[in-house]
Design a protein around this motif. Structure first.
Motif, mmCIF file in Angstrom:
data_model
loop_
_atom_site.group_PDB
_atom_site.id
_atom_site.type_symbol
_atom_site.label_atom_id
_atom_site.label_comp_id
_atom_site.label_asym_id
_atom_site.label_seq_id
_atom_site.Cartn_x
_atom_site.Cartn_y
_atom_site.Cartn_z
ATOM 1 N N ARG A 104 2.656 -0.319 5.422
ATOM 2 C CA ARG A 104 1.961 0.981 5.418
ATOM 3 C C ARG A 104 0.477 0.793 5.740
ATOM 4 N NH1 ARG A 104 4.679 5.080 2.500
ATOM 5 N NH2 ARG A 104 6.903 4.584 2.684
ATOM 6 N N ARG A 105 -0.119 -0.265 5.197
ATOM 7 C CA ARG A 105 -1.548 -0.505 5.454
ATOM 8 C C ARG A 105 -1.765 -0.855 6.930
ATOM 9 N NH1 ARG A 105 -4.094 -0.047 0.796
ATOM 10 N NH2 ARG A 105 -3.386 -1.015 -1.153
ATOM 11 N N ASP A 106 -0.819 -1.580 7.509
ATOM 12 C CA ASP A 106 -0.952 -1.988 8.908
ATOM 13 C C ASP A 106 -0.708 -0.833 9.877
ATOM 14 O OD1 ASP A 106 -1.479 -4.529 8.014
ATOM 15 O OD2 ASP A 106 0.565 -5.281 8.339
ATOM 16 N N HIS A 107 0.090 0.156 9.450
ATOM 17 C CA HIS A 107 0.438 1.278 10.333
ATOM 18 C C HIS A 107 0.220 2.594 9.580
ATOM 19 C CE1 HIS A 107 2.914 -2.223 11.622
ATOM 20 N NE2 HIS A 107 2.515 -1.831 12.837
ATOM 21 N N MET A 118 -0.304 8.099 -2.850
ATOM 22 C CA MET A 118 -0.963 7.174 -3.767
ATOM 23 C C MET A 118 -1.924 6.245 -3.022
ATOM 24 S SD MET A 118 2.303 6.266 -6.204
ATOM 25 C CE MET A 118 1.681 4.678 -6.722
ATOM 26 N N MET A 119 -1.519 5.794 -1.837
ATOM 27 C CA MET A 119 -2.353 4.872 -1.071
ATOM 28 C C MET A 119 -3.615 5.547 -0.540
ATOM 29 S SD MET A 119 0.482 2.562 0.963
ATOM 30 C CE MET A 119 -0.729 1.451 1.670
ATOM 31 N N SER A 120 -3.522 6.843 -0.291
ATOM 32 C CA SER A 120 -4.699 7.556 0.241
ATOM 33 C C SER A 120 -5.602 8.091 -0.873
ATOM 34 C CB SER A 120 -4.256 8.714 1.145
ATOM 35 O OG SER A 120 -3.522 9.669 0.399
ATOM 36 N N ASP A 174 -13.067 8.175 -8.784
ATOM 37 C CA ASP A 174 -14.420 8.770 -8.760
ATOM 38 C C ASP A 174 -15.433 7.883 -8.049
ATOM 39 O OD1 ASP A 174 -13.381 10.882 -10.142
ATOM 40 O OD2 ASP A 174 -14.078 10.217 -12.118
ATOM 41 N N ASN A 175 -15.152 6.590 -7.952
ATOM 42 C CA ASN A 175 -16.055 5.665 -7.255
ATOM 43 C C ASN A 175 -15.650 5.437 -5.809
ATOM 44 O OD1 ASN A 175 -17.610 5.157 -9.622
ATOM 45 N ND2 ASN A 175 -15.993 3.762 -10.346
ATOM 46 N N GLY A 176 -14.664 6.208 -5.342
ATOM 47 C CA GLY A 176 -14.202 6.059 -3.961
ATOM 48 C C GLY A 176 -13.275 4.883 -3.747
ATOM 49 N N GLU A 177 -12.785 4.287 -4.845
ATOM 50 C CA GLU A 177 -11.932 3.094 -4.746
ATOM 51 C C GLU A 177 -10.454 3.477 -4.730
ATOM 52 O OE1 GLU A 177 -12.881 -0.105 -4.364
ATOM 53 O OE2 GLU A 177 -14.958 0.627 -4.244
ATOM 54 N N PRO A 178 -9.648 2.833 -3.864
ATOM 55 C CA PRO A 178 -8.201 3.066 -3.865
ATOM 56 C C PRO A 178 -7.522 2.187 -4.905
ATOM 57 C CG PRO A 178 -8.745 1.521 -2.129
ATOM 58 C CD PRO A 178 -10.053 1.888 -2.803
ATOM 59 N N GLU A 196 -1.658 -2.545 -8.564
ATOM 60 C CA GLU A 196 -1.583 -1.250 -9.241
ATOM 61 C C GLU A 196 -0.516 -0.369 -8.606
ATOM 62 O OE1 GLU A 196 -6.151 -0.587 -10.881
ATOM 63 O OE2 GLU A 196 -5.665 -0.076 -8.810
ATOM 64 N N LEU A 197 -0.475 -0.357 -7.285
ATOM 65 C CA LEU A 197 0.540 0.429 -6.577
ATOM 66 C C LEU A 197 1.942 -0.038 -6.960
ATOM 67 C CD1 LEU A 197 -1.060 0.660 -3.014
ATOM 68 C CD2 LEU A 197 -0.545 2.602 -4.505
ATOM 69 N N ARG A 198 2.140 -1.352 -6.992
ATOM 70 C CA ARG A 198 3.455 -1.896 -7.337
ATOM 71 C C ARG A 198 3.890 -1.467 -8.737
ATOM 72 N NH1 ARG A 198 5.736 -4.261 -11.729
ATOM 73 N NH2 ARG A 198 7.586 -5.415 -11.150
ATOM 74 N N ASP A 199 2.970 -1.583 -9.698
ATOM 75 C CA ASP A 199 3.324 -1.267 -11.081
ATOM 76 C C ASP A 199 3.605 0.226 -11.254
ATOM 77 O OD1 ASP A 199 2.945 -3.928 -11.507
ATOM 78 O OD2 ASP A 199 1.203 -3.739 -12.822
#
Length: 455
Positions: free
Chosen positions: A219-222, A234-236, A240-244, A249-252
């Motif tokens: 997904r990150r590559d495409h 979730m990936m997008s 509040d600090n602009g951090e993804p 974290e995504l996996r869990d």
């Protein structure tokens, strides 16, 4: 500090009964000790349980400085990981909850209506007229395919099939009280290779992780901003600090959504189909309501059907899938029901016992959807999805899916219970699930209006 009374049984006996016969343990203890008592549900620490709505309100509304959930649900850590929303607390919990909230509300959910109806139709087309089938297997297939498509955006294919098979196998490793015991007794968590239960679990979790991380990397590559599945959202998402979210974290969180959204919904649907056919007047009333809907209703119309909603609510009342809310750890002294609880004490609201209070639910053992049409219950009296800042994030999605699956099944098939078969509650992992078996049979296709739910 004196804790509320506990049964006159050894700690180990209480833990064993909690695994193998939890409802008897809860009910006998409540009869002896009332609304508040202490149990040793794991052998290393006591837990105080409450079924009093005022006490539950205190727990749900307490400040984080008084009650905290961090570290109280470590049973799930090997399955969900350290960053699961269920295991986080404080600022990290609030951050993840904000990041995960948007996919489960409003317009986003409409897109999943067609997915749910289509998958349900595919599964019920495999039912043979006159042949009994396993309701649980069918509902698990529906809920897992829905969650894989809605969460991952995966359609049929090699990764979809691999994830489906591995997740089913991992969850079946705790599919009976005996197999679930390795979650509750750390001494059983020994890795002797894939021939041992724990070794097999760890091996399969590594395979699942590899599939999930590969999907995230692709997904990150495409990047495709037009995708509406939950992983893409979730990936997008940014905090509040602009951090993804990180890959870990995504996996869990994906594992949390997969496990929580699959097992629980499958059990709820299985129970609903049992009760609908076990209590003839419920089936009659529900079919009458569905026959008045008309063809091709929108999802809003379906989700607002009052008797259908009451049936789903009563299903989750009589045998809630999760028996206890996430335990809270006392951080600073707090008084509840006349007891002063000191730091380190574990407190939990007992969903099952609250749902079986005769003062709230007359004849609590009877399946009566009408009770939800006759009165409104507060969030401290009816709590199948927990409460407070730990209330299940997927609650609206779960209810939406339950309703759409039931509408799709009941509008297309005439079903009957086999010889007044009795389905019993049994432990499945940390959940309370209906017992297995082939107890429902499709007698014919329905001749009334066939409902096709459009997104």
């Amino acid at each position: 500090m004196k804790l509320p009374d506990s049964p006159q049984k050894s700690k180990f006996t209480q833990s064993l009964q909690w695994v193998f016969n939890p409802l008897q343990l809860l009910e006998t203890t409540a009869r002896a000790h009332g609304d508040c008592f202490t149990l040793w549900l794991t052998s290393n620490k006591p837990m105080v349980l409450f079924s009093n709505p005022q006490a539950i309100q205190q727990i749900f509304t307490a400040q984080l400085e008084q009650l905290d959930a961090r570290g109280s649900s470590q049973l799930l850590q090997p399955l969900l990981g350290d960053n699961s929303l269920i295991l986080l607390s404080g600022a990290s919990h609030q951050r993840q909850r904000r990041l995960l909230t948007p996919p489960f509300h409003g317009e986003r959910m409409k897109a999943y209506g067609q997915v749910i109806a289509k998958i349900t139709n595919q599964v019920i087309n495999g039912w043979k007229i006159g042949e009994a089938f396993s309701v649980r297997d069918s509902m698990q297939e529906i809920s897992l395919k829905v969650i894989l498509q809605a969460v991952f955006g995966l359609r049929e294919g090699e990764r979809f099939t691999q994830l489906q098979e591995l997740l089913s196998s991992v969850l079946d490793l705790s599919g009976s009280p005996l197999r679930a015991s390795m979650m509750f007794f750390p001494a059983l968590q020994v890795d002797w290779g894939t021939w041992s239960p724990w070794g097999k679990f760890l091996h399969q979790m590594r395979q699942i992780d590899q599939l999930i991380y590969t999907e995230i990397q692709e997904r990150r590559d495409h990047l495709n901003p037009s995708r509406s599945d939950i992983l893409s959202l979730m990936m997008s998402a940014r905090d509040d600090n602009g951090e993804p979210m990180t890959d870990v974290e995504l996996r869990d969180e994906l594992m949390t959504l997969l496990v929580a959204g699959h097992e629980t919904t499958a059990s709820g649907l299985t129970w609903a189909l049992y009760w609908i056919h076990h209590v003839p007047e419920v089936r009659t009333k529900l079919l009458a309501e569905l026959d008045n809907v008309g063809e091709n209703p929108d999802w809003n119309e379906v989700s607002r059907l009052p008797y259908l909603t009451a049936v789903c609510q009563e299903t989750l009342r009589i045998y809630p899938i999760i028996m206890l809310t996430i335990p809270r750890i006392v951080k600073s002294p707090i008084e509840i029901m006349g007891y002063e609880f000191q730091p380190g004490t574990l407190l939990s609201s007992c969903i099952y016992l609250t749902h079986h209070r005769p003062d709230l639910y007359p004849e609590p053992k009877q399946f009566k959807p009408e009770r939800f049409l006759e009165r409104q219950y507060s969030q401290y009296e009816y709590l199948p999805f927990g409460g407070g800042n730990r209330r299940c994030l997927g609650m609206a999605f779960a209810m939406f899916e339950m309703k759409l699956v039931l509408v799709t099944v009941l509008s297309q098939m005439e079903l009957a219970l086999i010889d007044n078969y009795q389905v019993k509650p049994t432990r499945r992992g940390i959940t309370l699930a209906p017992s297995g078996g082939k107890w429902l049979v499709a007698t014919s296709q329905r001749q009334k209006v066939k409902i096709s739910v459009e997104a």
